[in-house]
Design an enzyme around this catalytic site. Structure first.
Site, PDB file in Angstrom:
ATOM      1  N   GLU A 302       0.823  -1.204   0.000  1.00  0.00           N
ATOM      2  CA  GLU A 302       0.000   0.000   0.000  1.00  0.00           C
ATOM      3  C   GLU A 302       0.865   1.265   0.000  1.00  0.00           C
ATOM      4  OE1 GLU A 302      -2.763   2.780   0.000  1.00  0.00           O
ATOM      5  OE2 GLU A 302      -3.418   0.685   0.016  1.00  0.00           O
ATOM      6  N   THR A 342      -5.589   1.895  -5.068  1.00  0.00           N
ATOM      7  CA  THR A 342      -5.330   0.473  -4.858  1.00  0.00           C
ATOM      8  C   THR A 342      -6.172  -0.389  -5.782  1.00  0.00           C
ATOM      9  OG1 THR A 342      -4.829   0.914  -2.538  1.00  0.00           O
ATOM     10  CG2 THR A 342      -5.275  -1.371  -3.134  1.00  0.00           C
ATOM     11  N   HIS A 462      -2.020   3.491   4.950  1.00  0.00           N
ATOM     12  CA  HIS A 462      -3.196   4.176   4.403  1.00  0.00           C
ATOM     13  C   HIS A 462      -3.899   4.884   5.555  1.00  0.00           C
ATOM     14  CE1 HIS A 462      -7.114   4.918   2.610  1.00  0.00           C
ATOM     15  NE2 HIS A 462      -6.723   4.417   1.455  1.00  0.00           N
ATOM     16  N   ASP A 519       1.308  -0.492  -4.866  1.00  0.00           N
ATOM     17  CA  ASP A 519       0.041  -0.381  -5.600  1.00  0.00           C
ATOM     18  C   ASP A 519      -0.072   0.977  -6.283  1.00  0.00           C
ATOM     19  OD1 ASP A 519      -0.358   1.143  -3.319  1.00  0.00           O
ATOM     20  OD2 ASP A 519      -2.315   0.305  -2.837  1.00  0.00           O
ATOM     21  N   HIS A 520       0.547   2.007  -5.692  1.00  0.00           N
ATOM     22  CA  HIS A 520       0.613   3.351  -6.262  1.00  0.00           C
ATOM     23  C   HIS A 520       1.508   4.183  -5.365  1.00  0.00           C
ATOM     24  CE1 HIS A 520      -2.091   4.676  -3.049  1.00  0.00           C
ATOM     25  NE2 HIS A 520      -2.869   3.647  -3.347  1.00  0.00           N
TER      26      HIS A 520
END
Length: 678
Positions: A302, A342, A462, A519-520
């Site tokens: 994440e 995500t 997150h 994921d980013h």
């Protein structure tokens, strides 16, 4: 003696006109102040941008504010048609206050929304709302100073109400003078003209004001400031409901198909069923490029932004464990996520399908029920066991529904943990709990004697950051507004390191290829190109026996998450029928520097193609821009004036998106032909 009744003051037409003008100006001031608050709250994005650029942005913003104000003022303008309605000032005050209240609420909401996503309010708002509301509310409550914001919102709204009351009072002075109806009619026509002109936002013929009209500077932050968050959200709502953002073909399908095949199909691949699918192909795997592995473990980290990874050049010691692991495997130094959420990272990485306009939430859309040529489909037919281990609830983003349909059978989520070290009320257990359980599940699969594949997905990095009270790492304290986020990233890195320490002691380790990928990324003060490239830049690390001996320790080949599945299949060996929208990054022709198509999440229709160290960006309704870029320790971005190259990349990008969209809508994106009812 009789009691004299006093009649309430009734405004005449000119007084109502003054009320109309002063109320509209008040709304304009409110929106400008909200823009200034957004500017100050995100001041770390100013960098060396000159003041004149932001003055230009604020001037642009007046046009967008005027458009919103025009719509709000329509009911007030209509009152000139009837004197009795004109006198109903209480109702008018209620309407103006409610409209201002909503605008202020959205402005306060946007402070942290922009800080997180570097975008004005957009369809992400609706995506979150239509997900599990309890989780979303918990994330907001625990991740942001909600009480402080609510108090500020209420106080500001009360002040605005008092201002409107003051305007009402000074425009209802005692007067018996009334004007003929035709005067009211003339004023009504004048108000209509003002509303129409402000609502269009431009005097030009053709299209009215568009979001692209705010993009007049070289600063992405300044351009975004020129927009109006309320208007952006309204436009996003309209696009979501109408699906108007589906990519429109820019060339004949036959031409686009030819271009896409030349981009994707490699020399060791043969197209099949060309009348049914765009890039369905048989891949003859080169045995000299396989590795002695039978298991696959994909670790999706994440918000693991490449900008803050030490192995990619950051000196802040945020990811010491990943940096150490990078020395044991093959690290891609120019790798990117296909989207900035995500959701897109999951389907691009595992289903090998790109992030497309109008399908940013693919796993929740009807088209998400299609079969894709991804890892579950390609490995399930090899009779491999599987497991998906996650911190949170699989209902989020429809993960269980999507991946079950693709072929995965075993899921471990937040309700399956016993006595976790830490459990967050919003998302679930901590990353160290997820990785500990992940290692246990992999040991069970190894004990069964069958080869397996697994997806381990982290979540602690997150908002609101699921971190134990007693952190096993030192908090980050020298990165300003990024401190909390980077502390969570450092913790996730620590949990990743703990997992590999255990994995190396497990019998499955020597037979497994590990893929570690973000994921980013996430926003930071340097906004590289108009695409804000650091929101896409993530590390890709492949760890497997013999990986460095055959392929080296680093690769500068450009790739995106859709390249992961074909790269994995090329290492496992065995011939493959597939329709991945990426390529085997370790089997490209000599001189091929790699390419990738990327797009932000939400309704933002900006799309870009990366080709080596060039990136062509195509904003919606604006001309393309071609940059030479560099990520890593010394990031740079320089605009290139090369029309021929820009036209070439633009054609490739448009063909790719056009045919991927057609493949999705036709349900021909799987490795085999889709089954249809007769």
């Amino acid at each position: 003696m009789t009691k004299q009744l006093t009649q309430p003051n009734k405004p005449n037409a000119l007084q109502q006109l003054v009320f109309f003008i002063l109320s509209a100006l008040t709304l304009m001031v409110i929106f400008s102040l909200l823009r200034y608050a957004l500017f100050k709250y995100n001041a770390d994005l100013i960098g060396d941008t000159p003041t004149s650029t932001f003055i230009e942005a604020f001037c642009n913003g007046l046009r967008f504010d005027a458009k919103v104000t025009a719509f709000i003022m329509i009911p007030i303008g209509l009152t000139f048609l009837c004197s009795k309605v004109m006198a109903l000032r209480t109702l008018q005050l209620i309407w103006l206050t409610l409209a201002a209240c909503v605008g202020i609420f959205l402005g306060v909401l946007e402070l942290d929304f922009y800080h997180e996503f570097h975008q004005r309010l957009n369809s992400l708002v609706f995506q979150y709302v239509r997900e599990d509301p309890r989780t979303v509310l918990s994330m907001i409550w625990n991740g942001y100073p909600v009480v402080k914001y609510m108090i500020a919102w209420i106080i500001i709204t009360a002040i605005v109400f008092l201002i409107f009351k003051l305007i009402d009072r000074i425009t209802k002075k005692n007067t018996n003078k009334q004007y003929p109806y035709y005067v009211q009619l003339v004023i009504f026509i004048l108000c209509v003209a003002i509303i129409v002109l402000a609502g269009r936002g431009t005097l030009r013929q053709g299209s009215p004001l568009r979001w692209g009209d705010a993009y007049t500077t070289d600063s992405p932050f300044a351009n975004q400031l020129g927009l109006n968050g309320t208007l952006s959200l309204i436009d996003a709502a309209r696009n979501v409901s109408s699906r108007s953002t589906v990519w429109k073909a820019t060339m004949p399908d036959e031409e686009a198909e030819k271009i896409v095949r030349s981009m994707i199909v490699l020399p060791n691949e043969t197209l099949v069923e060309t009348d049914k699918a765009v890039i369905r192909r048989d891949t003859l795997v080169d045995k000299n490029k396989t590795l002695p592995v039978k298991n696959v473990v994909v670790i999706l980290m994440e918000s693991f932004a490449g900008r803050y990874v030490g192995a990619l050049g950051n000196p802040s010691n945020i990811t010491p464990n990943f940096d150490r692991l990078a020395k044991e495997g093959l690290l891609f130094t120019q790798f990117f996520s296909n989207g900035t959420h995500t959701h897109q990272g999951m389907f691009a990485t595992m289903a090998c399908f790109p992030n497309l306009p109008a399908f940013e939430t693919l796993m929740q859309e009807p088209e998400g029920n299609n079969k894709f040529s991804g890892l579950p489909q390609l490995l399930s037919i090899r009779d491999m066991s599987d497991v998906y281990v996650y911190n949170g609830d699989f209902a989020w983003d429809n993960q269980m529904g999507f991946f079950s349909n693709q072929g995965m059978t075993s899921f471990v989520g937040r309700n399956d943990y016993v006595n976790p070290v830490f459990s967050d009320s919003t998302w679930g257990v901590s990353d160290q709990d997820m990785f500990t359980r992940g290692n246990e599940e992999l040991n069970k699969l190894e004990a069964s004697g069958k080869p397996f594949y697994a997806l381990l997905q982290s979540l602690s990095n997150h908002t609101p950051y699921a971190l134990p009270k007693d952190l096993p790492v030192e908090p980050v304290t020298d990165q300003g507004s990024q401190n909390e986020h980077l502390t969570a990233m450092r913790y996730s890195d620590w949990a990743l390191g703990q997992f590999f320490e255990k994995a190396k002691k497990s019998p499955y380790y020597k037979d497994t290829i590990f893929i570690v990928v973000g994921d980013h990324g996430f926003g930071n003060p340097i906004q590289l190109t108009d695409m804000d490239l650091f929101r896409f830049n993530v590390p890709l690390l492949i760890i497997a026996p013999g990986i460095q001996e055959k392929f080296g320790a680093t690769s500068s080949t450009v790739g995106t998450q859709v390249d992961i599945v074909p790269t994995i299949m090329g290492r496992l060996g065995g011939d493959v029928r597939q329709q991945c929208w990426g390529r085997d990054l370790l089997n490209l022709p000599a001189g091929d520097k790699g390419f990738g198509i990327i797009k932000p999440s939400s309704s933002d229709q900006t799309i870009a193609i990366l080709s080596g160290n060039e990136i062509l960006i195509r904003p919606n309704e604006k001309d393309v821009k071609l940059y030479h870029y560099q990520v890593g320790a010394n990031p740079t971005a320089t605009i290139i004036d090369d029309k021929q190259e820009a036209d070439n990349l633009k054609q490739k990008m448009e063909a790719y998106v056009q045919m991927a969209t057609k493949s999705l809508l036709d349900n021909t994106a799987g490795a085999e032909a889709a089954q249809t009812d007769k």
